[in-house]
Design a protein around this motif. Sequence first.
Motif, PDB file in Angstrom:
ATOM      1  N   UNK A   1       0.813  -1.212   0.000  1.00  0.00           N
ATOM      2  CA  UNK A   1       0.000   0.000   0.000  1.00  0.00           C
ATOM      3  C   UNK A   1       0.851   1.269   0.000  1.00  0.00           C
ATOM      4  N   UNK A   2       2.067   1.186   0.539  1.00  0.00           N
ATOM      5  CA  UNK A   2       2.925   2.372   0.612  1.00  0.00           C
ATOM      6  C   UNK A   2       3.688   2.627  -0.687  1.00  0.00           C
ATOM      7  N   UNK A   3       3.518   1.762  -1.678  1.00  0.00           N
ATOM      8  CA  UNK A   3       4.168   1.905  -2.977  1.00  0.00           C
ATOM      9  C   UNK A   3       5.693   1.958  -2.833  1.00  0.00           C
ATOM     10  N   UNK A   4       6.238   0.985  -2.103  1.00  0.00           N
ATOM     11  CA  UNK A   4       7.677   0.909  -1.889  1.00  0.00           C
ATOM     12  C   UNK A   4       8.363  -0.032  -2.875  1.00  0.00           C
ATOM     13  N   UNK A   5       7.596  -0.946  -3.489  1.00  0.00           N
ATOM     14  CA  UNK A   5       8.185  -1.969  -4.350  1.00  0.00           C
ATOM     15  C   UNK A   5       7.664  -1.816  -5.779  1.00  0.00           C
ATOM     16  N   UNK A   6       8.429  -1.135  -6.617  1.00  0.00           N
ATOM     17  CA  UNK A   6       8.061  -0.908  -8.010  1.00  0.00           C
ATOM     18  C   UNK A   6       8.212  -2.219  -8.789  1.00  0.00           C
ATOM     19  N   UNK A   7       7.111  -2.719  -9.343  1.00  0.00           N
ATOM     20  CA  UNK A   7       7.090  -3.992 -10.059  1.00  0.00           C
ATOM     21  C   UNK A   7       7.147  -3.832 -11.578  1.00  0.00           C
ATOM     22  N   UNK A   8       7.366  -2.624 -12.068  1.00  0.00           N
ATOM     23  CA  UNK A   8       7.309  -2.370 -13.512  1.00  0.00           C
ATOM     24  C   UNK A   8       8.262  -3.267 -14.297  1.00  0.00           C
ATOM     25  N   UNK A   9       9.490  -3.411 -13.850  1.00  0.00           N
ATOM     26  CA  UNK A   9      10.466  -4.221 -14.587  1.00  0.00           C
ATOM     27  C   UNK A   9      10.137  -5.707 -14.513  1.00  0.00           C
ATOM     28  N   UNK A  10       9.531  -6.134 -13.408  1.00  0.00           N
ATOM     29  CA  UNK A  10       9.203  -7.557 -13.229  1.00  0.00           C
ATOM     30  C   UNK A  10       7.896  -7.965 -13.903  1.00  0.00           C
ATOM     31  N   UNK A  11       7.011  -6.996 -14.135  1.00  0.00           N
ATOM     32  CA  UNK A  11       5.686  -7.306 -14.665  1.00  0.00           C
ATOM     33  C   UNK A  11       5.312  -6.362 -15.811  1.00  0.00           C
ATOM     34  N   UNK A  12       6.082  -6.387 -16.911  1.00  0.00           N
ATOM     35  CA  UNK A  12       5.812  -5.441 -18.002  1.00  0.00           C
ATOM     36  C   UNK A  12       4.441  -5.624 -18.639  1.00  0.00           C
ATOM     37  N   UNK A  13       3.903  -6.842 -18.643  1.00  0.00           N
ATOM     38  CA  UNK A  13       2.574  -7.065 -19.237  1.00  0.00           C
ATOM     39  C   UNK A  13       1.492  -6.375 -18.404  1.00  0.00           C
ATOM     40  N   UNK A  14       1.605  -6.483 -17.085  1.00  0.00           N
ATOM     41  CA  UNK A  14       0.639  -5.828 -16.201  1.00  0.00           C
ATOM     42  C   UNK A  14       0.747  -4.313 -16.349  1.00  0.00           C
ATOM     43  N   UNK A  15       1.967  -3.812 -16.423  1.00  0.00           N
ATOM     44  CA  UNK A  15       2.167  -2.374 -16.613  1.00  0.00           C
ATOM     45  C   UNK A  15       1.533  -1.926 -17.921  1.00  0.00           C
ATOM     46  N   UNK A  16       1.754  -2.659 -18.996  1.00  0.00           N
ATOM     47  CA  UNK A  16       1.175  -2.295 -20.295  1.00  0.00           C
ATOM     48  C   UNK A  16      -0.346  -2.304 -20.237  1.00  0.00           C
ATOM     49  N   UNK A  17      -0.918  -3.275 -19.539  1.00  0.00           N
ATOM     50  CA  UNK A  17      -2.381  -3.339 -19.369  1.00  0.00           C
ATOM     51  C   UNK A  17      -2.907  -2.068 -18.715  1.00  0.00           C
ATOM     52  N   UNK A  18      -2.223  -1.614 -17.666  1.00  0.00           N
ATOM     53  CA  UNK A  18      -2.665  -0.407 -16.968  1.00  0.00           C
ATOM     54  C   UNK A  18      -2.401   0.851 -17.790  1.00  0.00           C
ATOM     55  N   UNK A  19      -1.299   0.896 -18.518  1.00  0.00           N
ATOM     56  CA  UNK A  19      -1.046   2.040 -19.392  1.00  0.00           C
ATOM     57  C   UNK A  19      -2.133   2.131 -20.468  1.00  0.00           C
ATOM     58  N   UNK A  20      -2.473   1.014 -21.067  1.00  0.00           N
ATOM     59  CA  UNK A  20      -3.530   1.001 -22.076  1.00  0.00           C
ATOM     60  C   UNK A  20      -4.852   1.470 -21.479  1.00  0.00           C
ATOM     61  N   UNK A  21      -5.128   1.038 -20.252  1.00  0.00           N
ATOM     62  CA  UNK A  21      -6.354   1.468 -19.578  1.00  0.00           C
ATOM     63  C   UNK A  21      -6.310   2.971 -19.299  1.00  0.00           C
ATOM     64  N   UNK A  22      -5.143   3.502 -18.924  1.00  0.00           N
ATOM     65  CA  UNK A  22      -5.037   4.948 -18.697  1.00  0.00           C
ATOM     66  C   UNK A  22      -5.410   5.703 -19.969  1.00  0.00           C
TER      67      UNK A  22
END
Length: 157
Positions: free
Chosen positions: A121-142
């Motif tokens: 919840x504190x956004x301390x662990x950036x998962x962007x490099x580990x989960x590029x597909x999830x990141x792309x899904x959220x970027x597309x949704x944005x």
Amino acid sequence: MISWPARIAPDTTPRGQFHHVNDIAPTIYEILDITPPHIYNGVEQMPLDGVSMVYTFDDAEAKGRKRTQYFDVISSRGIYHDGWFASVPGPRKPWVPGLQSVPTWNPAEDVWELYNLAEDYSQANDLAAKMPEKLQELQDLWWAEAEKYGVLPLDDR
């Protein structure tokens, strides 16, 4: 924080459901049993955005009803969706005067971050490099939400 002694019993249990400031009006409308007008002074109104929080008043453990929330402030962007949050700072810090890096800013070069709010919840662990597909899904949704709410093209003013 919502206090309504006539309707909400005192309860010290924090509510963990995700909500945003645009959820306040739907909450007030539901409490007061008001249907917002579809036309006001002859002008068709945009649909009300937001999710009433009334369902949390008596049930601290109720499943959250807000699935998606986009953010855009001076082209700093973010999106919440089903417990995940992706965000990127824009070319300007709102507390610093001047154009800063605006003249050379290219949004295609922005570096997005990704967080699992259910576990971090504190956004301390950036998962962007580990989960590029999830990141792309959220970027597309944005981008879809930005189109839906008329915030395109990106504008850093």
